[in-house]
Design a protein around this motif. Sequence first.
Motif, PDB file in Angstrom:
ATOM      1  N   ALA A 237       0.806  -1.225   0.000  1.00 63.93           N
ATOM      2  CA  ALA A 237       0.000   0.000   0.000  1.00 63.93           C
ATOM      3  C   ALA A 237       0.839   1.275   0.000  1.00 63.93           C
ATOM      4  CB  ALA A 237      -0.975  -0.014   1.173  1.00 63.93           C
ATOM      5  N   PRO A 238       1.899   1.374   0.845  1.00 59.82           N
ATOM      6  CA  PRO A 238       2.700   2.603   0.803  1.00 59.82           C
ATOM      7  C   PRO A 238       3.404   2.814  -0.542  1.00 59.82           C
ATOM      8  CG  PRO A 238       3.123   1.362   2.824  1.00 59.82           C
ATOM      9  CD  PRO A 238       2.358   0.462   1.911  1.00 59.82           C
ATOM     10  N   LYS A 239       3.723   1.727  -1.253  1.00 64.02           N
ATOM     11  CA  LYS A 239       4.454   1.849  -2.516  1.00 64.02           C
ATOM     12  C   LYS A 239       3.531   2.080  -3.716  1.00 64.02           C
ATOM     13  CE  LYS A 239       8.195  -1.218  -0.937  1.00 64.02           C
ATOM     14  NZ  LYS A 239       8.901  -2.501  -1.192  1.00 64.02           N
ATOM     15  N   LEU A 240       2.399   1.353  -3.731  1.00 64.96           N
ATOM     16  CA  LEU A 240       1.535   1.381  -4.907  1.00 64.96           C
ATOM     17  C   LEU A 240       0.348   2.330  -4.775  1.00 64.96           C
ATOM     18  CD1 LEU A 240       1.433  -2.454  -5.700  1.00 64.96           C
ATOM     19  CD2 LEU A 240       2.996  -0.712  -6.596  1.00 64.96           C
TER      20      LEU A 240
ATOM     21  N   GLY B  89      -8.159  -1.949  -5.557  1.00 65.88           N
ATOM     22  CA  GLY B  89      -8.678  -2.452  -6.823  1.00 65.88           C
ATOM     23  C   GLY B  89      -8.234  -3.873  -7.109  1.00 65.88           C
ATOM     24  N   THR B  90      -6.970  -4.170  -6.847  1.00 64.08           N
ATOM     25  CA  THR B  90      -6.468  -5.530  -7.044  1.00 64.08           C
ATOM     26  C   THR B  90      -7.194  -6.510  -6.129  1.00 64.08           C
ATOM     27  OG1 THR B  90      -4.280  -4.699  -7.674  1.00 64.08           O
ATOM     28  CG2 THR B  90      -4.414  -6.992  -6.962  1.00 64.08           C
TER      29      THR B  90
ATOM     30  N   ARG C 100      -2.681   7.552  -7.405  1.00 67.29           N
ATOM     31  CA  ARG C 100      -1.771   7.777  -6.286  1.00 67.29           C
ATOM     32  C   ARG C 100      -1.319   9.232  -6.193  1.00 67.29           C
ATOM     33  NH1 ARG C 100       4.070   4.871  -5.182  1.00 67.29           N
ATOM     34  NH2 ARG C 100       4.268   5.543  -3.026  1.00 67.29           N
ATOM     35  N   LYS C 101      -1.140   9.888  -7.342  1.00 70.94           N
ATOM     36  CA  LYS C 101      -0.653  11.265  -7.339  1.00 70.94           C
ATOM     37  C   LYS C 101      -1.669  12.189  -6.681  1.00 70.94           C
ATOM     38  CE  LYS C 101       1.649  12.506 -10.876  1.00 70.94           C
ATOM     39  NZ  LYS C 101       2.058  12.916 -12.250  1.00 70.94           N
TER      40      LYS C 101
END
Length: 538
Positions: free
Chosen positions: A332-335, A342-343, A513-514
């Motif tokens: 979660a912190p990375k993606l 969603g995955t 994410r942005k």
Amino acid sequence: MPLIADTPVEKMPGPYPRRWWALLVLCLSLLIVVMANTSLIVAAPDMTQDLGLSSSDLQWVIDGYTVPYAALMLVLGAIGDKYSRRGALVLGLLVFAGGSVMGGLVEETALVITARAIMGVGAAVVMPATLSLLVAMFPRAERAKAITAWSATSGLAIAAGPLTAGWLLESHAWGSTFLMNVPIALLGVVGALILVPPSRAEGMGRIDYVGGLLSIVSVGSLVYATIEGPHFGWGAGPVTAAVVAGAGLLAFVAWELRHPNPMLDVRKFTERPFSGSMLAVLFFFFGTFGAIYYSTQFLQFVLGHNALETGVRLLPLAGAVFVGAAVTGRLAPKLGVKAVVGTGMVIGTAGLFLLTQIESGSTYTAFVAPLVLLGFAIGLSLSPATDTIMGSFPESELGVGGGANDTALELGGSLGIAVLGSLLATAYQDKLTELVGGQLPTPALDTAKDSVGGGLAVAEQVGRNPQGGAEQAQALLGAVHESFAHAIAQTSLIGGIIMAVGTVIVFVVLPGRKATGKRQQETTATESAENSETVGVR
């Protein structure tokens, strides 16, 4: 170490030092609240036989807990914010324990339903209090990890309820599945007083009781209509409830938009992270609770496993939840939230679609992969979704935030059992009529069509006929098994399609994410400013 934690967490100069021990208390409290729903699934056959429950009676023994639980969480979360979050937790556990004692001792259907409703009221106090206390105790840097543990507990409880209840039913009556809650609840009370610090919202205005009443009417009527209509027909009661729910929802939104201090700021639903996460929680528990509802029936009625054996066979789901929770802490912190949630929804949808392969000759192994996928999906996605929901609320509304998250969870589970359960019953009845219609007297056919348990009871009765009864009973038994397997496959197909549509909606609604990162920076800056002002006042 003091005997009672007495310093409010809001007045501590830094993070609460015993917060991880306190988290155990919160998770324990959450565990029994969720277990109270899932444990009844395996106790239902014994209760039906002992109390002579009709299909309607059994439905309300199960859902007498759900209606107050879902309807009251938002209001009781706000009251906990205003007066005492720890006090709400303790009071809720005591009410829950009282209802459990009553449910374990009474022997009349109406009183059992009343006991379940009392337990539902207690659960509606406990659930939002656990989340609001968690967020109040943990700094932002540790909050995601704490919420992951909280979410994993929800998944554990889904399997732990049937397992524990099944173990008790090996040597005790069904009342033991109620009474098992009492020592755990009392342990939670003691743990809360010793390890959980007091907490309440500072500077919170008057509670919006009109908005709270409208939310109770809206959600309560919606849950009632959802339960009663699909199972027992859209008569005057369910239709009236649906109309009241719709009118109440419109009145609630109109009132909250005009109120200076609303119970729930409905403008939050225009925020994509919040609304997308709420939808994800709702769809997850729609699919999971519906699938578990009919999978456990197949394990018990078709494969012949007893309550304990059924509980053991749900353990892969619990194990997968913990694996998913461990993975989400890294991903979660990375993606970002959108990718992980969603995955998870895609994986959960795949789990439902796998159940379309169930046939009358299927064994337990056919259920392992779907259970693992559903469990992994919950572990992967529930934590970031819940973290996003709670992060949308200021410190003064943490109880309301917890209530909103838990209402989505409970409403999703109720819809899953009601909608998918209704589809299951219809598909079973149609297939059984096709296979044995005209071969049984009308009363016997009606009983067999009522449920898979009823079909097995009729087959057993037919088998007692000395003239060809055994052969006819075996044919009816095969027809019941085939009809129920067909019903699971058809229901899973529709459920999978609903989940797939929900997955697309969540993907569209959740921001990338942005955008999420930009919003989190703005939120952090706002929280820092609020904290500085609060310190200055103190």
